[in-house]
Design a protein around this motif. Structure first.
Motif, short mmCIF file in Angstrom:
data_model
loop_
_atom_site.label_atom_id
_atom_site.label_comp_id
_atom_site.label_asym_id
_atom_site.label_seq_id
_atom_site.Cartn_x
_atom_site.Cartn_y
_atom_site.Cartn_z
N LEU A 1 0.83 -1.21 0.00
CA LEU A 1 0.00 0.00 0.00
C LEU A 1 0.87 1.25 0.00
N SER A 2 1.99 1.21 0.72
CA SER A 2 2.91 2.35 0.72
C SER A 2 3.52 2.57 -0.65
N ALA A 3 3.80 1.47 -1.37
CA ALA A 3 4.31 1.58 -2.73
C ALA A 3 3.27 2.20 -3.65
N CYS A 4 2.02 1.83 -3.46
CA CYS A 4 0.94 2.42 -4.25
C CYS A 4 0.84 3.92 -4.00
N LEU A 5 0.98 4.31 -2.74
CA LEU A 5 0.96 5.73 -2.39
C LEU A 5 2.10 6.46 -3.09
N LEU A 6 3.27 5.85 -3.10
CA LEU A 6 4.43 6.46 -3.74
C LEU A 6 4.22 6.60 -5.24
N ILE A 7 3.73 5.55 -5.88
CA ILE A 7 3.49 5.60 -7.33
C ILE A 7 2.43 6.64 -7.66
N HIS A 8 1.38 6.68 -6.86
CA HIS A 8 0.31 7.65 -7.10
C HIS A 8 0.85 9.07 -7.06
N TYR A 9 1.72 9.34 -6.10
CA TYR A 9 2.24 10.71 -5.98
C TYR A 9 3.23 11.03 -7.09
N THR A 10 4.15 10.12 -7.38
CA THR A 10 5.19 10.44 -8.36
C THR A 10 4.67 10.42 -9.80
N VAL A 11 3.79 9.46 -10.14
CA VAL A 11 3.33 9.32 -11.52
C VAL A 11 2.16 10.25 -11.82
N TRP A 12 1.24 10.37 -10.88
CA TRP A 12 0.05 11.20 -11.14
C TRP A 12 0.05 12.51 -10.34
N GLY A 13 1.10 12.74 -9.58
CA GLY A 13 1.15 13.94 -8.75
C GLY A 13 1.57 15.18 -9.53
N PRO A 14 1.66 16.31 -8.86
CA PRO A 14 1.91 17.59 -9.54
C PRO A 14 3.36 17.85 -9.90
N GLN A 15 4.30 17.02 -9.41
CA GLN A 15 5.72 17.32 -9.60
C GLN A 15 6.44 16.32 -10.50
N GLY A 16 6.02 15.07 -10.47
CA GLY A 16 6.75 14.04 -11.20
C GLY A 16 8.04 13.64 -10.51
N ASP A 17 8.14 13.93 -9.21
CA ASP A 17 9.33 13.54 -8.45
C ASP A 17 8.96 13.55 -6.97
N VAL A 18 9.94 13.16 -6.13
CA VAL A 18 9.70 13.10 -4.69
C VAL A 18 10.38 14.26 -3.95
N ILE A 19 10.81 15.27 -4.66
CA ILE A 19 11.50 16.39 -4.03
C ILE A 19 10.59 17.05 -2.99
N GLY A 20 11.11 17.20 -1.77
CA GLY A 20 10.34 17.88 -0.74
C GLY A 20 10.31 17.09 0.55
N GLY A 21 9.58 17.63 1.52
CA GLY A 21 9.42 16.99 2.81
C GLY A 21 9.97 17.79 3.96
#
Length: 375
Positions: A185-205
């Motif tokens: 489920l955590s992997a799904c959350l990661l894919i959802h954010y990176t692939v369909w999110g507003p940035q296309g990356d994980v920069i931030g936090g």
């Protein structure tokens, strides 16, 4: 009568230590080159260097599970917290002190808030930094809205502590099946954010607001607990020249240019998801499943592992200064790279000095002082 709480020692993963050092050095290089990107994520030179944080989370989960999963019958939850605090907190304090010492040397057009920040406020931020309690944006003294404005990378230690608390309270009790579902489920959350999110990356936090906290938890949950699961499953891989192979693969992943540009954000998001979900666990599985026989390689990996955390947590005050110098004075890369090399050497030197003169002695004292119980 008292006696020291001791746990049986375990074999050490020298290759994983070395890889942690490789990733830490790439982080410093990434931040040096980042000064020439004009705050544009599409123009960064070592474009995926920030993924080293996600690799660190995976390594941490693996190492925590290896060190503690089978020891809960011999220690309390508070013993676990004390051990983690003793391991991590001294250098958190040192990073905040170094950040405070260099703070007023970083002023200029890049960081206009510095010149307007009174000493008492800077010292207050330093003391709060000792605790890793995140500061609200209203307490920013630099202009980047960081939760730790004297030492930006401390944000990842804040999330590291959250992961350790979640592990001690809940995750350690999960069966492998429950843990696998949680990791999926955590992997799904990661894919959802990176692939369909507003940035296309994980920069931030690194800020205390809804968006940045969402990024931070998205970056934390999969890699840390995937590391725990990987350790539990024990599916390790033995290859020849593993340290060289893993180091090369890790450097390539962290240094490849961005994919898809501004038009196809999902392409870069997919690359980062594959790197974090598949390639990083593969690297750790090879590093943990292989061994070193060459004495020089063992010494190198030990050195790299020893300085990796001190480098990571102390280098950024130098980066603040370097970035301000490059941006304010419009320094071309050809001229600035020599100084950047000097910064890397200085960062390694500071890290080693902190390790030997401060971190190791303090941790040894803390272990003698606090890891005791009534016999």
């Amino acid at each position: 009568m008292t006696k020291t709480v001791t746990l049986p020692s375990k074999n050490h993963y020298e290759i994983l230590d070395g890889l942690r050092g490789v990733a830490a050095i790439v982080v410093v290089c990434f931040h040096v080159f980042e000064a020439y990107a004009n705050d544009n994520r599409f123009k960064q030179i070592l474009n995926h260097g920030y993924l080293a944080v996600d690799f660190f989370f995976l390594l941490s989960g693996f190492v925590v599970a290896y060190a503690y999963d089978d020891r809960w019958g011999k220690m309390t939850q508070w013993d676990f917290y004390k051990r983690r605090l003793i391991r991590l907190q001294p250098m958190v304090i040192m990073g905040s002190i170094i950040g405070a010492a260099l703070f007023y040397f970083q002023g200029g057009a890049m960081f206009p808030l510095i010149s307007a920040t009174p000493v008492w406020k800077m010292l207050l931020v330093m003391v709060v930094g000792f605790t890793l309690i995140p500061l609200p944006i209203s307490m920013d003294i630099r202009g980047w809205q960081e939760m730790h404005p004297l030492n930006g990378p401390a944000w990842s230690l804040f999330f590291e502590y959250i992961a350790n608390i979640l592990y001690a309270l809940f995750i350690r009790r999960f069966s492998n099946t429950m843990l696998a579902i949680f990791v999926f489920l955590s992997a799904c959350l990661l894919i959802h954010y990176t692939v369909w999110g507003p940035q296309g990356d994980v920069i931030g936090g690194w800020s205390i607001d809804k968006t940045q906290l969402n990024i931070g938890f998205t970056r934390l949950l999969y890699p840390f607990f995937a590391g725990v699961l990987l350790c539990r499953l024990g599916k390790l891989i033995n290859v020849k020249r593993a340290f060289g192979v893993c180091s090369l693969l890790l450097v390539i992943i962290l240094c490849l240019p961005r994919f898809g540009g501004e038009s196809y954000l999902w392409m870069n998001g997919l690359y980062e998801s594959i790197s974090i979900i598949i390639l990083f666990p593969l690297i750790v599985a090879i590093g943990a499943g292989s061994s070193l026989k060459n004495k020089s390689a063992i010494k190198l990996c030990k050195f790299m592992g020893d300085i990796s955390y001190p480098i990571y947590i102390t280098h950024y005050p130098l980066i603040y200064w370097y970035t301000a110098w490059v941006v304010d004075d419009k320094i071309p890369m050809a001229k600035g790279m020599l100084v950047g090399l000097g910064l890397l050497i200085t960062a390694i030197s500071i890290a080693y000095a902190c390790l030997k003169l401060y971190d190791e002695p303090v941790r040894n004292w803390l272990q003698r002082r606090f890891m005791r119980k009534q016999a």
